[in-house]
Design an enzyme around this catalytic site. Structure first.
Site, PDB file in Angstrom:
ATOM      1  CB  ALA A 122      45.389 -18.121  31.497  1.00 26.02           C
ATOM      2  CE1 TYR A 146      46.837  -7.446  30.277  1.00 24.12           C
ATOM      3  CE2 TYR A 146      48.361  -9.002  29.277  1.00 24.12           C
ATOM      4  CZ  TYR A 146      48.105  -7.754  29.822  1.00 24.12           C
ATOM      5  OH  TYR A 146      49.114  -6.821  29.896  1.00 24.12           O
ATOM      6  CB  THR A 148      48.909 -11.237  25.541  1.00 22.95           C
ATOM      7  OG1 THR A 148      48.586 -11.829  26.819  1.00 22.95           O
ATOM      8  CG2 THR A 148      49.693  -9.961  25.738  1.00 22.95           C
ATOM      9  CE  LYS A 149      46.553 -15.325  28.855  1.00 27.81           C
ATOM     10  NZ  LYS A 149      47.296 -14.185  29.398  1.00 27.81           N
ATOM     11  CG  ASN A 150      44.357 -17.986  22.127  1.00 28.84           C
ATOM     12  OD1 ASN A 150      45.440 -17.406  22.106  1.00 28.84           O
ATOM     13  ND2 ASN A 150      44.257 -19.297  22.228  1.00 28.84           N
TER      14      ASN A 150
END
Length: 375
Positions: A122, A146, A148-150
């Protein structure tokens, strides 16, 4: 959806990719695909998000927590060995903050004890270790998109594998257990009959989500370069204050730079972690905690008997860790604001005398000497 899967398959250089509604869904379906049943044990780090352990529980298994390494914050292979029993079926290493676990040692353990390995990636879409990409060491690799992910698809996840049997089963499980190609039952070529072959789930990714991924994936290296730049700016700015900065990426590896985690030196500050969070928030700086170790949460204590004192490294980190903003969209001015806020809080809360790191040596200095170097 299929286009995004194809792009991610090429990026990861694997045979099979299955787009899903979340990384949590990917972990859950992984547990079912490898055959986790009631009574089976799966070793997971206590220093992770709840989804890692809950996926095991939802499949009927029991999560067995292992401590992390104090410097990398990744699962400790030595503690994995200590937690193996005749009931152990799998290991879920989590590539914490973007730093890949010691996969050579973990895969050696898995081979010796005939255990499955599901990588929780994740935090580590871009991660590499000794020339191999995150998610390609174990039997399955789970990824998150999601917000907030890269890279993001608002919500979403992906499973990758080179095992055709796992891939086919997961595709069916992800869409109600309906037989192959049931998703096309309302297509232009006419209605297609289908069969229910598993008690499946509604875990598929939508085409709208996938369209965001198609747009984001070609930009992944540009985003990575910017986060790396910010990560190093933070490390340089904070190297001489009572904070512990992340250690450098290991040789022959690629850190994904998903999180930047500072550790407060509580012995040298008149402030605890939660007070530091409040001070940062008061200065309009968004901060997070990754994580309070799972064994410290009431659910796992009440249902599995975990308690404080069992995992000293994870507890030490849990009491001190703070995640600073780390996004490719941060401007240089934003980064300066973050650094200035940290420096001001430290200056106002440093103990009258303390020890600070100078190179590799600890020296004791007065508060006035420390604060004079903060600006």
């Amino acid at each position: 959806m299929h286009k995004f899967e194809e792009m991610f398959r090429e990026y990861k250089e694997v045979k099979h990719t299955i787009s899903l509604s979340s990384c949590t869904a990917a972990l859950h379906l992984s547990m079912i695909a490898i055959g986790i049943h009631p009574g089976d044990e799966v070793i997971v780090p206590t220093m992770t998000f709840a989804a890692t352990a809950n996926a095991v529980i939802h499949a009927g298994g029991k999560p067995i927590f292992a401590d992390c390494e104090k410097d990398t914050m990744n699962i400790d292979p030595q503690d994995i060995k200590r937690k193996i029993t005749p009931r152990t079926k799998a290991i879920i290493p989590v590539h914490f903050a973007g730093r890949i676990c010691n996969m050579d040692e973990i895969m050696d353990i898995a081979k010796k004890y005939n255990l499955k390995v599901i990588e929780d990636c994740a935090h580590s879409i871009e991660g590499e270790y000794h020339g191999r990409k995150a998610g390609t060491f174990g039997d399955l690799g789970a990824f998150s998109f999601y917000v907030t992910k890269n890279i993001v698809t608002a919500e979403g996840g992906m499973l990758i594998t080179n095992n055709e049997e796992y891939a086919e089963k997961i595709k069916l499980l992800a869409l109600h257990g309906m037989s192959k190609d049931a998703w096309n039952r309302f297509g232009d070529k006419g209605y297609k009959h289908y069969s229910i072959v598993y008690a499946g789930f509604k875990y598929n990714m939508t085409d709208i989500q996938a369209s965001l991924g198609i747009y984001q994936l070609p930009r992944i290296d540009r985003y990575w370069n910017r986060r790396q730049e910010i990560w190093h700016k933070y490390n340089e700015a904070f190297k001489d204050i009572p904070m512990l900065t992340p250690i450098s990426p290991e040789q022959h590896s690629r850190h994904a730079y998903h999180l930047y985690t500072l550790l407060l030196d509580l012995d040298r500050l008149n402030i605890n972690r939660d007070q530091f969070l409040d001070e940062m928030t008061r200065r309009n700086i968004g901060v997070g905690v990754h994580y309070v170790a799972l064994h410290l949460h009431p659910f796992y204590q009440q249902n599995f008997g975990y308690k404080r004192g069992q995992f000293p490294n994870a507890e030490w980190i849990s009491d001190r860790t703070v995640s600073l903003p780390l996004s490719a969209k941060l401007t240089d001015e934003d980064v300066t604001d973050v650094i200035d806020a940290v420096m001001e809080i430290v200056k106002n809360n440093i103990k009258r005398t303390c020890s600070i790191l100078k190179g590799k040596s600890l020296i004791t200095v007065k508060k006035s000497q420390v604060t004079s170097t903060l600006y």
